[in-house]
Enzyme design. Sequence first.
Site, PDB file in Angstrom:
ATOM      1  N   ASP A 223       0.846  -1.214   0.000  1.00 24.22           N
ATOM      2  CA  ASP A 223       0.000   0.000   0.000  1.00 24.22           C
ATOM      3  C   ASP A 223       0.870   1.248   0.000  1.00 24.22           C
ATOM      4  OD1 ASP A 223      -2.105   1.764   0.228  1.00 24.22           O
ATOM      5  OD2 ASP A 223      -2.591   1.252   2.296  1.00 24.22           O
ATOM      6  N   GLU A 257      -3.159  10.419  -0.492  1.00 22.61           N
ATOM      7  CA  GLU A 257      -4.366   9.571  -0.541  1.00 22.61           C
ATOM      8  C   GLU A 257      -4.765   9.096   0.837  1.00 22.61           C
ATOM      9  OE1 GLU A 257      -6.434   5.588  -0.762  1.00 22.61           O
ATOM     10  OE2 GLU A 257      -4.538   6.120   0.157  1.00 22.61           O
ATOM     11  N   ASP A 285      -4.103   0.287  -6.600  1.00 23.01           N
ATOM     12  CA  ASP A 285      -3.766   0.494  -5.189  1.00 23.01           C
ATOM     13  C   ASP A 285      -3.792  -0.885  -4.531  1.00 23.01           C
ATOM     14  OD1 ASP A 285      -3.430   1.217  -2.590  1.00 23.01           O
ATOM     15  OD2 ASP A 285      -5.218   2.469  -2.430  1.00 23.01           O
ATOM     16  N   HIS A 362      -0.576  -0.106   6.491  1.00 24.64           N
ATOM     17  CA  HIS A 362      -0.566   0.991   7.464  1.00 24.64           C
ATOM     18  C   HIS A 362       0.245   0.643   8.721  1.00 24.64           C
ATOM     19  CE1 HIS A 362      -4.564   2.678   5.591  1.00 24.64           C
ATOM     20  NE2 HIS A 362      -3.596   2.491   4.713  1.00 24.64           N
TER      21      HIS A 362
HETATM   22  N1  BES Z   1      -5.073   0.899  -0.144  1.00 20.43           N
HETATM   23  C1  BES Z   1      -6.008   1.449   0.785  1.00 20.43           C
HETATM   24  C2  BES Z   1      -7.430   1.145   0.409  1.00 20.43           C
HETATM   25  C3  BES Z   1      -7.908  -0.233   0.671  1.00 20.43           C
HETATM   26  C4  BES Z   1      -7.685  -0.839   1.877  1.00 20.43           C
HETATM   27  C5  BES Z   1      -8.655  -0.847  -0.297  1.00 20.43           C
HETATM   28  C6  BES Z   1      -8.190  -2.083   2.105  1.00 20.43           C
HETATM   29  C7  BES Z   1      -9.173  -2.085  -0.068  1.00 20.43           C
HETATM   30  C8  BES Z   1      -8.919  -2.706   1.142  1.00 20.43           C
HETATM   31  C9  BES Z   1      -5.879   2.961   0.808  1.00 20.43           C
HETATM   32  O1  BES Z   1      -4.561   3.388   0.740  1.00 20.43           O
HETATM   33  C10 BES Z   1      -6.428   3.471   2.108  1.00 20.43           C
HETATM   34  O2  BES Z   1      -5.884   3.183   3.123  1.00 20.43           O
HETATM   35  N2  BES Z   1      -7.513   4.221   2.022  1.00 20.43           N
HETATM   36  C11 BES Z   1      -8.113   4.798   3.174  1.00 20.43           C
HETATM   37  C12 BES Z   1      -9.317   5.608   2.778  1.00 20.43           C
HETATM   38  C13 BES Z   1      -9.197   7.083   2.824  1.00 20.43           C
HETATM   39  C14 BES Z   1     -10.491   7.773   2.507  1.00 20.43           C
HETATM   40  C15 BES Z   1      -8.367   7.700   3.865  1.00 20.43           C
HETATM   41  C16 BES Z   1      -8.600   3.691   4.085  1.00 20.43           C
HETATM   42  O3  BES Z   1      -9.099   2.682   3.585  1.00 20.43           O
HETATM   43  O4  BES Z   1      -8.518   3.877   5.295  1.00 20.43           O
HETATM   44 ZN    ZN Z   2      -3.679   2.894   2.680  1.00 22.41          ZN
END
Ligand code: BES
Ligand code: ZN
Length: 394
Positions: A223, A257, A285, A362
């Site tokens: 990620d 993002e 992603d 994360h």
């Molecule tokens: N790569 C993730 C999104 C993701 C996580 C897609 C798990 C499918 C499954 C992305 O970098 C992310 O962490 N997005 C944030 C959302 C945002 C609005 C801050 C998240 O999911 O917390």
């Molecule tokens: Zn993420």
Amino acid sequence: MKKIIGLIVLGISTVALAAPKAQWLTVDNNVLSKIRPHLNKSVQTLYSAQGASVVKLSPSEIEQLSGIIHDELHRCGGFITHDSFEEARDALSFQGEMYFAKSAIFTDYSIDQANLVAPMVAQVEEPSIRSMIEKLSNFNTRYYKSETGIKSSEFIRDTWAEMAKHRSDVKVELFQHSGWPQASIIMTIEGSEKSDEVVILGGHADSIAGMFGGGGRAPGADDNASGIATITEVIKILMKNDFKPKRTIQFMGYAAEEVGLLGSKEIANSYKNKAKKVIGVMQLDMTLNKGTEDKDIVMMADYTNGAQNEFIGKLVDEYVKVPWGYSRCGYGCSDHASWTAAGYPSSIPFESTMEDINHKIHTAQDTLQSAGGDAKHAAKFAKLATAFVVELAN
Ligand code: BES
Ligand code: ZN
């Protein structure tokens, strides 16, 4: 205990950071009811529609919300940030716009570029994808406010520019944002016949780890070093084959993002305001971790365009020949949602179903090793994305 900590953290930050500009969030109602206990009592639901609500939070509250959702709900995300109440409210009534995006597509989804695509797909190389993932993960963090976050975006710009240095019809630029220091990266291959029509392949360039994001190590191998490395492989192949598309192709690495789709939202809105003709957007992603046994490529069905998703499924059958299926994020989980919100057809082919998500993201453990040590899974996405840009652009 966690709950108490979350509450205290939110309480303190509200006081300490009274000055920064608040933002309006659209949050799924199920998520909102679970995070309610952590929110300051003064946070009111300002508007509700389509199973989601608008609330107003300070920037630091938003950043911590992500961590709380992670800790409490054992999932990611659940919200999209907006610069004004009106924008947030419109986003909720934007089902209408979403239906518009689904129906009003004049894009030709025929698959007729096999002479070009098949040989290119055969040139995808796992080692070069792996090497780019390693280079990106070696930045201590790519957090949008950090020094290494700024440097890593410049590194991506330089890597892409080096691949295109022999081409006068290709340019690579940084897209600077006003609210934070990390730039987005945009590479443009000018179309030879219909240059006003644009095909976009993007992924986020930033990473994050922990509740406070910026401090510690955030390798973000899956990620989303994987998405950027996959896009880099597509660029390598198009350049190697000296591909000159009829429509314009843009490759994008989005800043910020992880803190609310901020970079992509600014870019997508600027395209909408200029009435740019974007005929298709693919988001990459997380392409590294093969989490689902019987599906290699998983199309997220929500916040995406149904017709384009079907087209991408056909491209998998035609050129990648691996099992694929559908899942749902349940919220605008990545930058594809910014493009959908701006009214453009957007899709996200993903590494696994939502149930089989990589739980290392994360954290400091989101490494190449913990995702299996090679980029074989990502190579399938490089093939798919090559097919997508060539078929749509010609
Ligand atoms: N790569 C993730 C999104 C993701 C996580 C897609 C798990 C499918 C499954 C992305 O970098 C992310 O962490 N997005 C944030 C959302 C945002 C609005 C801050 C998240 O999911 O917390
Ligand atoms: Zn993420």
